[in-house]
Design a protein around this motif. Structure first.
Motif, mmCIF file in Angstrom:
data_model
loop_
_atom_site.group_PDB
_atom_site.id
_atom_site.type_symbol
_atom_site.label_atom_id
_atom_site.label_comp_id
_atom_site.label_asym_id
_atom_site.label_seq_id
_atom_site.Cartn_x
_atom_site.Cartn_y
_atom_site.Cartn_z
ATOM 1 N N LEU A 348 24.838 114.714 -39.927
ATOM 2 C CA LEU A 348 26.094 114.453 -40.861
ATOM 3 C C LEU A 348 26.088 112.869 -40.927
ATOM 4 O O LEU A 348 25.621 112.034 -40.341
ATOM 5 C CB LEU A 348 27.279 114.723 -39.998
ATOM 6 C CG LEU A 348 27.367 116.220 -39.845
ATOM 7 C CD1 LEU A 348 28.800 116.544 -39.235
ATOM 8 C CD2 LEU A 348 27.447 117.066 -40.933
ATOM 9 N N PRO A 349 26.721 112.594 -42.354
ATOM 10 C CA PRO A 349 26.675 111.099 -42.864
ATOM 11 C C PRO A 349 27.911 110.356 -41.862
ATOM 12 O O PRO A 349 28.855 109.948 -42.488
ATOM 13 C CB PRO A 349 27.042 111.275 -44.327
ATOM 14 C CG PRO A 349 27.689 112.567 -44.349
ATOM 15 C CD PRO A 349 27.216 113.373 -43.221
ATOM 16 N N VAL A 350 27.752 110.342 -40.721
ATOM 17 C CA VAL A 350 28.688 109.742 -39.866
ATOM 18 C C VAL A 350 28.022 108.739 -39.006
ATOM 19 O O VAL A 350 27.140 109.153 -38.467
ATOM 20 C CB VAL A 350 29.522 110.791 -39.102
ATOM 21 C CG1 VAL A 350 30.560 110.072 -38.060
ATOM 22 C CG2 VAL A 350 30.081 111.874 -39.830
ATOM 23 N N ARG A 351 28.496 107.465 -38.836
ATOM 24 C CA ARG A 351 27.889 106.594 -38.141
ATOM 25 C C ARG A 351 28.554 106.544 -36.768
ATOM 26 O O ARG A 351 29.981 106.092 -36.606
ATOM 27 C CB ARG A 351 27.561 105.227 -38.863
ATOM 28 C CG ARG A 351 26.955 104.390 -37.760
ATOM 29 C CD ARG A 351 26.353 103.170 -38.437
ATOM 30 N NE ARG A 351 26.233 102.025 -37.538
ATOM 31 C CZ ARG A 351 25.895 100.806 -37.973
ATOM 32 N NH1 ARG A 351 26.348 100.475 -39.161
ATOM 33 N NH2 ARG A 351 25.808 99.880 -37.208
ATOM 34 N N VAL A 352 27.966 106.441 -35.561
ATOM 35 C CA VAL A 352 28.671 106.668 -34.495
ATOM 36 C C VAL A 352 28.314 105.141 -33.557
ATOM 37 O O VAL A 352 27.004 104.819 -33.810
ATOM 38 C CB VAL A 352 28.699 107.462 -33.425
ATOM 39 C CG1 VAL A 352 29.324 107.589 -32.285
ATOM 40 C CG2 VAL A 352 28.717 108.855 -34.293
ATOM 41 N N VAL A 353 29.047 104.420 -33.152
ATOM 42 C CA VAL A 353 28.550 103.184 -32.467
ATOM 43 C C VAL A 353 29.281 103.161 -30.956
ATOM 44 O O VAL A 353 30.212 103.776 -30.830
ATOM 45 C CB VAL A 353 28.845 101.895 -32.987
ATOM 46 C CG1 VAL A 353 28.325 101.512 -34.521
ATOM 47 C CG2 VAL A 353 30.554 101.693 -33.108
ATOM 48 N N LEU A 354 28.499 102.367 -30.217
ATOM 49 C CA LEU A 354 28.843 102.370 -28.724
ATOM 50 C C LEU A 354 29.441 101.136 -28.264
ATOM 51 O O LEU A 354 28.826 99.951 -28.722
ATOM 52 C CB LEU A 354 27.569 102.628 -27.710
ATOM 53 C CG LEU A 354 27.694 102.533 -26.340
ATOM 54 C CD1 LEU A 354 28.536 103.811 -25.712
ATOM 55 C CD2 LEU A 354 26.515 102.730 -25.575
ATOM 56 N N LEU A 355 30.395 100.839 -27.477
ATOM 57 C CA LEU A 355 30.841 99.498 -27.224
ATOM 58 C C LEU A 355 31.179 99.491 -25.676
ATOM 59 O O LEU A 355 32.106 100.365 -25.116
ATOM 60 C CB LEU A 355 32.196 99.422 -27.888
ATOM 61 C CG LEU A 355 32.307 97.910 -28.572
ATOM 62 C CD1 LEU A 355 31.306 97.358 -29.375
ATOM 63 C CD2 LEU A 355 33.924 97.944 -29.128
ATOM 64 N N THR A 356 30.222 98.849 -24.815
ATOM 65 C CA THR A 356 30.535 98.716 -23.473
ATOM 66 C C THR A 356 30.600 97.409 -23.019
ATOM 67 O O THR A 356 30.011 96.489 -23.920
ATOM 68 C CB THR A 356 29.559 99.610 -22.620
ATOM 69 O OG1 THR A 356 28.335 98.993 -22.849
ATOM 70 C CG2 THR A 356 29.493 101.217 -23.123
ATOM 71 N N GLY A 357 30.868 97.023 -21.995
ATOM 72 C CA GLY A 357 30.830 95.777 -21.381
ATOM 73 C C GLY A 357 29.596 95.162 -21.181
ATOM 74 O O GLY A 357 29.287 93.944 -21.353
ATOM 75 N N SER A 358 28.486 96.363 -20.928
ATOM 76 C CA SER A 358 27.216 95.330 -20.368
ATOM 77 C C SER A 358 26.253 95.586 -21.591
ATOM 78 O O SER A 358 25.061 95.267 -21.199
ATOM 79 C CB SER A 358 26.788 96.301 -19.238
ATOM 80 O OG SER A 358 26.324 97.681 -19.589
ATOM 81 N N GLN A 359 26.588 95.971 -22.774
ATOM 82 C CA GLN A 359 25.336 96.253 -23.642
ATOM 83 C C GLN A 359 25.353 94.718 -24.204
ATOM 84 O O GLN A 359 26.019 93.812 -24.141
ATOM 85 C CB GLN A 359 25.985 96.969 -24.837
ATOM 86 C CG GLN A 359 27.131 96.171 -25.572
ATOM 87 C CD GLN A 359 27.803 97.230 -26.625
ATOM 88 O OE1 GLN A 359 28.682 97.188 -27.266
ATOM 89 N NE2 GLN A 359 27.064 98.366 -27.020
ATOM 90 N N GLY A 360 24.122 94.506 -24.834
ATOM 91 C CA GLY A 360 23.512 93.130 -25.253
ATOM 92 C C GLY A 360 24.624 92.629 -26.413
ATOM 93 O O GLY A 360 25.121 93.485 -26.957
ATOM 94 N N ALA A 361 24.491 91.366 -26.283
ATOM 95 C CA ALA A 361 25.538 90.519 -27.296
ATOM 96 C C ALA A 361 24.969 91.037 -28.685
ATOM 97 O O ALA A 361 26.027 91.362 -29.649
ATOM 98 C CB ALA A 361 25.495 89.211 -27.055
#
Ligand code: ADP
Ligand code: MG
Length: 701
Positions: A348-361
């Motif tokens: 589907l034309p839907v963009r999902v992003v992840l946001l966590t404390g430990s992910q790279g800058a």
């Protein structure tokens, strides 16, 4: 203090106990340690229980080997046992009750010895033993008071037993309470008179007196019921008022979804929604269409398909031009959600992003940019979502996957990232009804009360560490039948991530080299890169990996129907709901599922948790057992639930009172939403007190 004709609890909360005659700085300090600083605190310092003296035994009639309670006077005390570092391990108090003498032996609790001066009256329970002579091994020893039941504050057949400490004797406490009550005059009732009459509840004034100085069992019971009712009623009235206020003032977003994303999503699923999922999704979509902001709780057992419903709601938000956020309590869960949601939506034309404390800058910067510009439609993350610097173009739906780990405050903060977004709170672990009505009482509730077809109960066995090989023997048989297995590593504190990796790798090596050398074993833990995790999972899904050694990563989201057996190592370290979640991983296929809990429970509590799992499959039932085992003290306060501590009510015991109190409170607020009637003014003040001073806005029209 001057004798006032009448007072209200709020007034009494503003009067320091130091005002009372007989309360000098020393007593004031002792009271403060018990949490008593105002006159109101003092008179509502209720007994923790009432000792019924009709159960008391005469000393002359005690038999060796029995458990008994005696009411007696102390005639003297002396230390017992060989001193350790200059201190004897216990003491013995000689008791006399008019029929005979017996020494009561107390271990520890040295400070008590100083309080047990000759003449002190005590209630002692314990086992009657024969050592050098007959003695009472005291399990509990409580100072009651000095009088012998004739008149005064200490009379009566029920002796109230107070939570007390080494600095103040219960007897002193009761005298202070007695005097304070005499001084404050009539205590005005915050509950409307018609309600009391209808529910046959005594007035607050009488209830408080009765609890401290009970006349008989019946009036004591009525008084307790009244206090429990009030405590729950005030909370429910506050929730009702909050809800009524939101309904009057908050304007939310009316989501007009056109089905352009939702329909292909539903059609692309390898299954059809259950009846319960359809109904619940219907409730959610109706809320989302309405202009009133949604505040809905989605309850359902593990594996009942909540996430699938939440994704449908998120897509509807995106269809309507908004953005959605899904907040999970841990990084691992957030990542897991992210993987499964972006997987489900990849066409589907839907963009999902992840946001966590430990992910790279870099990755974080990119996600933030995409959310701000609106290029990203759905954010999945942890607490990182509510930090400063996280902004959305138009956040219009917030889903909180809660598992009662977030407080009300955090739920509120995420909502502030949008303009009155719709909110859906999922409790992956079903919680007892009483608790949900208390914690979430201002929310609408949707329940998925049906599991997808074909789910089977999981045969669950407790395996002592010494017989661990037997569990693996059973696993081997499953593997020979072509099934797959999970092996869960013992839980490690979240702060010890490296330790967790090491332990997981060790277990993996053991299984690969020693236990199943002929099988393909894979490893999955939270510290692996997303790409590696994806590879292992897809190998497991495809059957290329037959035994998956994993940390709690698999708690949610992982779903491999051919996996029919799960071994949980160090099961005693997991919470009951977590074990239930883990076990839920193997009830998806067509084969009879099995679960082995490998554990040597060190505590009775851990043992009861595991037994409960063997006995019950139903998450709601388990959550009640959990509540009973852990006790209610841990539910509020320490968990920043945003709710006041319960002083007299017990959630498991008082379900019926809660339901009554809730009905009455919501009825009352429906009739008078801002509690403006003079009859409701005392209640309004009480709510303001209980919820804190800044709820004034609740009652503005
Ligand atoms: P929960 O979040 O309530 O634990 P999930 O939404 O994660 O449950 O669903 C558990 C598993 O069951 C998922 O793998 C999902 O794909 C599957 N599932 C969800 N709904 C259905 C359904 N109606 N029929 C069959 N499988 C389903
Ligand atoms: Mg889930």
């Amino acid at each position: 203090m001057e004798a006032a004709a009448r007072s209200t609890l709020p007034e009494l909360r503003r009067r320091p106990v130091g005002e009372l005659p007989g309360v000098g700085p020393r007593i004031e300090r002792a009271l403060r340690e018990l949490g008593i600083s105002s006159v109101a605190d003092l008179i509502t310092h209720y007994p923790s229980r009432h000792e019924d003296l009709s159960n008391v035994r005469r000393i002359s009639e005690l038999r060796v080997g029995e458990r008994a309670t005696v009411l007696a006077r102390v005639t003297g005390t002396r230390p017992v046992g060989r001193p350790v570092r200059g201190r004897p391990p216990g003491f013995s108090a000689q008791l006399y009750d008019g029929t005979g003498y017996i020494p009561a032996v107390v271990w520890g609790r040295h400070w008590l010895q100083g309080q047990l001066v000759p003449g002190t009256r005590v209630v002692v329970s314990g086992e009657v033993q024969r050592r050098y002579g007959i003695q009472l091994a005291a399990r509990s020893i409580e100072l009651v008071d000095g009088e012998d039941g004739q008149g005064g504050p200490h009379a009566g057949r029920f002796v109230p037993v107070y939570p007390s400490n080494r600095h103040i004797q219960p007897r002193r406490l009761r005298t202070l309470i007695h005097r304070a009550l005499a001084g404050v005059g009539r205590i005005l009732d915050p509950l409307p008179a018609d309600l009391l009459a209808r529910r046959d509840l005594p007035a607050l004034h009488d209830a408080i007196h009765e609890v401290h100085f009970p006349h008989d069992r019946r009036s004591l019971a009525a008084a307790l019921r009244r206090l429990v009712f009030q405590e729950l009623f005030v909370i429910q009235a506050a929730l009702a008022a909050r809800k009524a206020h939101a309904a009057r003032h908050e304007r939310g977003r009316s989501h007009a979804g056109d089905g352009s994303l939702l329909n292909p999503y539903l059609q692309g699923l390898p299954f059809g929604f259950t009846g319960a999922q359809q109904r619940v999704l219907g409730e959610i979509l109706a809320d989302m269409r309405s202009e009133r902001p949604m505040r809905r709780l989605l309850q359902g057992d593990v594996g009942s398909g909540k996430t699938a419903v939440a994704v449908a709601a998120l897509l509807t938000a995106v269809e309507a031009g908004g953005q959605g956020a899904l907040m999970a309590p841990t990084e691992v869960l957030a990542e897991q959600h992210y993987l499964s949601i972006s997987g489900a939506l990849r066409k589907l034309p839907v963009r999902v992003v992840l946001l966590t404390g430990s992910q790279g800058a870099a990755r974080r910067r990119e996600a933030l940019k995409a959310l701000r510009s609106g290029e990203a439609h759905i954010a999945v993350g942890t607490h990182a979502l509510i930090q400063k610097g996280v902004g959305f173009r138009d956040l219009s739906l917030v889903v909180v996957d809660e598992q009662h780990r977030f407080g009300v405050g955090q739920r509120t903060t995420i909502r502030e990232k949008g303009r009155t977004p719709d909110t859906l709170i999922m409790t992956a672990t079903p919680i007892p009804r009483t608790l949900s009505l208390t914690l979430y009482g201002d929310l609408e509730v949707s329940v998925i009360d049906e599991l997808p077809p074909g789910r089977k109960p999981v045969e669950t066995r407790l395996v002592p560490l010494g017989r661990r090989h037997e569990a693996y023997g059973e696993v081997r048989r499953e593997l020979e039948r072509g099934r797959q297995a999970y092996v869960i590593c013992p839980l490690v504190e979240e702060s010890e991530a490296l330790e967790e990796v090491r332990a997981a790798e060790e277990l993996y090596e053991e299984l690969r080299r020693d236990i199943f050398p002929e099988r393909r074993v894979g490893l999955l833990h939270g510290r692996m890169r997303a790409q590696e995790k994806r590879e292992v999972m897809s190998a497991f899904r495809a059957g290329r990996v037959e035994v998956l050694v994993a940390t709690v990563v698999v708690e949610v989201g992982v779903d491999v129907p051919n996996a029919s057996v799960i071994v949980i190592e160090g099961a005693e370290r997991f919470g009951l709901s977590q074990l239930h979640q883990l076990r839920g991983r193997v009830c998806r296929g067509t084969h009879p599922p099995r679960c082995f809990l490998v554990a040597d429970p060190a505590t009775e509590e851990a043992g009861r948790r595991l037994e409960a799992l063997v006995e019950h499959q139903d998450g709601f039932r388990l959550s009640e057992v959990d509540l009973a085992i852990r006790g209610e003290g841990t539910l509020f306060g320490s968990r920043q639930s945003g709710m006041p501590d319960l002083k007299v009510a017990k959630l498991l015991r008082d379900v019926e009172v809660l339901v009554e109190a809730r009905r009455e409170a919501f009825d009352l607020v429906a009739r008078d939403p801002a509690l403006r009637s003079p009859l409701h003014r005392p209640l309004r003040r009480e709510i303001q007190e209980v919820l804190g001073r800044d709820v004034e806005w609740l009652f503005r029209e």
